[in-house]
Write a protein that holds these residues in place. Structure first.
Motif, PDB file in Angstrom:
ATOM      1  N   GLY A  81       0.789  -1.225   0.000  1.00  0.00           N
ATOM      2  CA  GLY A  81       0.000   0.000   0.000  1.00  0.00           C
ATOM      3  C   GLY A  81       0.821   1.274   0.000  1.00  0.00           C
ATOM      4  N   MET A  82       2.128   1.171   0.121  1.00  0.00           N
ATOM      5  CA  MET A  82       2.983   2.357   0.175  1.00  0.00           C
ATOM      6  C   MET A  82       3.820   2.456  -1.094  1.00  0.00           C
ATOM      7  SD  MET A  82       4.326   2.548   4.065  1.00  0.00           S
ATOM      8  CE  MET A  82       4.976   4.179   3.817  1.00  0.00           C
ATOM      9  N   PRO A  83       3.472   3.372  -1.993  1.00  0.00           N
ATOM     10  CA  PRO A  83       4.261   3.492  -3.232  1.00  0.00           C
ATOM     11  C   PRO A  83       5.639   4.071  -2.947  1.00  0.00           C
ATOM     12  CG  PRO A  83       2.623   5.228  -3.112  1.00  0.00           C
ATOM     13  CD  PRO A  83       2.361   4.316  -1.942  1.00  0.00           C
ATOM     14  N   LEU A  84       6.602   3.608  -3.699  1.00  0.00           N
ATOM     15  CA  LEU A  84       7.965   4.107  -3.618  1.00  0.00           C
ATOM     16  C   LEU A  84       8.285   4.730  -4.968  1.00  0.00           C
ATOM     17  CD1 LEU A  84      10.590   4.260  -1.963  1.00  0.00           C
ATOM     18  CD2 LEU A  84      11.255   2.105  -3.024  1.00  0.00           C
ATOM     19  N   TYR A  85       8.410   6.040  -4.993  1.00  0.00           N
ATOM     20  CA  TYR A  85       8.697   6.748  -6.243  1.00  0.00           C
ATOM     21  C   TYR A  85      10.188   6.678  -6.500  1.00  0.00           C
ATOM     22  CZ  TYR A  85       4.029   8.423  -5.331  1.00  0.00           C
ATOM     23  OH  TYR A  85       2.693   8.493  -5.066  1.00  0.00           O
ATOM     24  N   GLN A  86      10.561   6.293  -7.727  1.00  0.00           N
ATOM     25  CA  GLN A  86      11.968   6.141  -8.071  1.00  0.00           C
ATOM     26  C   GLN A  86      12.290   6.925  -9.334  1.00  0.00           C
ATOM     27  OE1 GLN A  86      12.793   1.978  -8.375  1.00  0.00           O
ATOM     28  NE2 GLN A  86      12.357   1.601  -6.220  1.00  0.00           N
ATOM     29  N   SER A  87      13.483   7.451  -9.358  1.00  0.00           N
ATOM     30  CA  SER A  87      13.958   8.168 -10.533  1.00  0.00           C
ATOM     31  C   SER A  87      14.307   7.157 -11.622  1.00  0.00           C
ATOM     32  CB  SER A  87      15.180   8.987 -10.157  1.00  0.00           C
ATOM     33  OG  SER A  87      15.695   9.627 -11.282  1.00  0.00           O
ATOM     34  N   THR A  88      13.884   7.437 -12.846  1.00  0.00           N
ATOM     35  CA  THR A  88      14.165   6.514 -13.944  1.00  0.00           C
ATOM     36  C   THR A  88      15.538   6.756 -14.560  1.00  0.00           C
ATOM     37  OG1 THR A  88      13.031   8.000 -15.459  1.00  0.00           O
ATOM     38  CG2 THR A  88      11.752   6.195 -14.534  1.00  0.00           C
ATOM     39  N   ASN A  89      16.112   7.898 -14.297  1.00  0.00           N
ATOM     40  CA  ASN A  89      17.462   8.178 -14.802  1.00  0.00           C
ATOM     41  C   ASN A  89      18.329   8.616 -13.625  1.00  0.00           C
ATOM     42  OD1 ASN A  89      16.403  10.703 -14.348  1.00  0.00           O
ATOM     43  ND2 ASN A  89      16.185  11.214 -16.492  1.00  0.00           N
ATOM     44  N   GLU A  90      19.415   9.253 -13.876  1.00  0.00           N
ATOM     45  CA  GLU A  90      20.355   9.605 -12.810  1.00  0.00           C
ATOM     46  C   GLU A  90      20.027  10.913 -12.094  1.00  0.00           C
ATOM     47  OE1 GLU A  90      22.758   7.771 -11.448  1.00  0.00           O
ATOM     48  OE2 GLU A  90      21.953   6.190 -12.727  1.00  0.00           O
ATOM     49  N   GLU A  91      18.999  11.635 -12.528  1.00  0.00           N
ATOM     50  CA  GLU A  91      18.676  12.888 -11.846  1.00  0.00           C
ATOM     51  C   GLU A  91      17.839  12.614 -10.598  1.00  0.00           C
ATOM     52  OE1 GLU A  91      14.719  14.784 -13.803  1.00  0.00           O
ATOM     53  OE2 GLU A  91      16.559  14.936 -14.960  1.00  0.00           O
ATOM     54  N   ALA A  92      17.946  13.485  -9.614  1.00  0.00           N
ATOM     55  CA  ALA A  92      17.240  13.320  -8.349  1.00  0.00           C
ATOM     56  C   ALA A  92      15.771  13.701  -8.493  1.00  0.00           C
ATOM     57  CB  ALA A  92      17.890  14.185  -7.280  1.00  0.00           C
TER      58      ALA A  92
END
Length: 119
Positions: free
Chosen positions: A32-43
């Protein structure tokens, strides 16, 4: 189904980790807790609402590549308000929906009176 940000393979939306690359997809392994992740090297912080208004207290700030609090600043936090020109009609529709039993009885009585007067 969505795609894993690391390996770009389709993954079940409830999966806590990617079955292909073992990348963590949900925060703390909880579906139930989404983890947002960068798809490239930028923050992520560069486009996060909480970083821009300086309310973020995430320890990896300003270089976080994954975050549980991320919200893109281009998407408003509060949806747009209903324009004043449509507000009256929306309120009438809501009232009719809330009192649909009473409206049905009133229509039945109205049709009955019309039928009696037609004779």
């Amino acid at each position: 189904m969505f795609t894993c940000p690391r390996c770009k393979q389709p993954v079940n939306s409830q999966a806590a980790t990617c079955p292909h690359c073992n990348n963590q997809l949900k925060a703390f392994g909880h579906p139930g807790m989404p983890l947002y992740q960068s798809t490239n090297e930028e923050a992520l912080c560069d486009r996060c609402t909480y970083h821009l208004d300086d309310t973020c207290n995430f320890p990896q700030r300003p270089d976080a590549k994954s975050c549980t609090l991320f919200h893109d600043y281009s998407i408003p936090l509060v949806p747009e308000a209903i324009p004043a020109s449509q507000k009256g009609w929306a309120e009438i529709k809501n009232w009719l929906y809330r009192h649909r039993g009473l409206v049905a009885i009133a229509l039945l009585i109205f049709v009955s009176v019309i039928l009696v007067w037609a004779r």
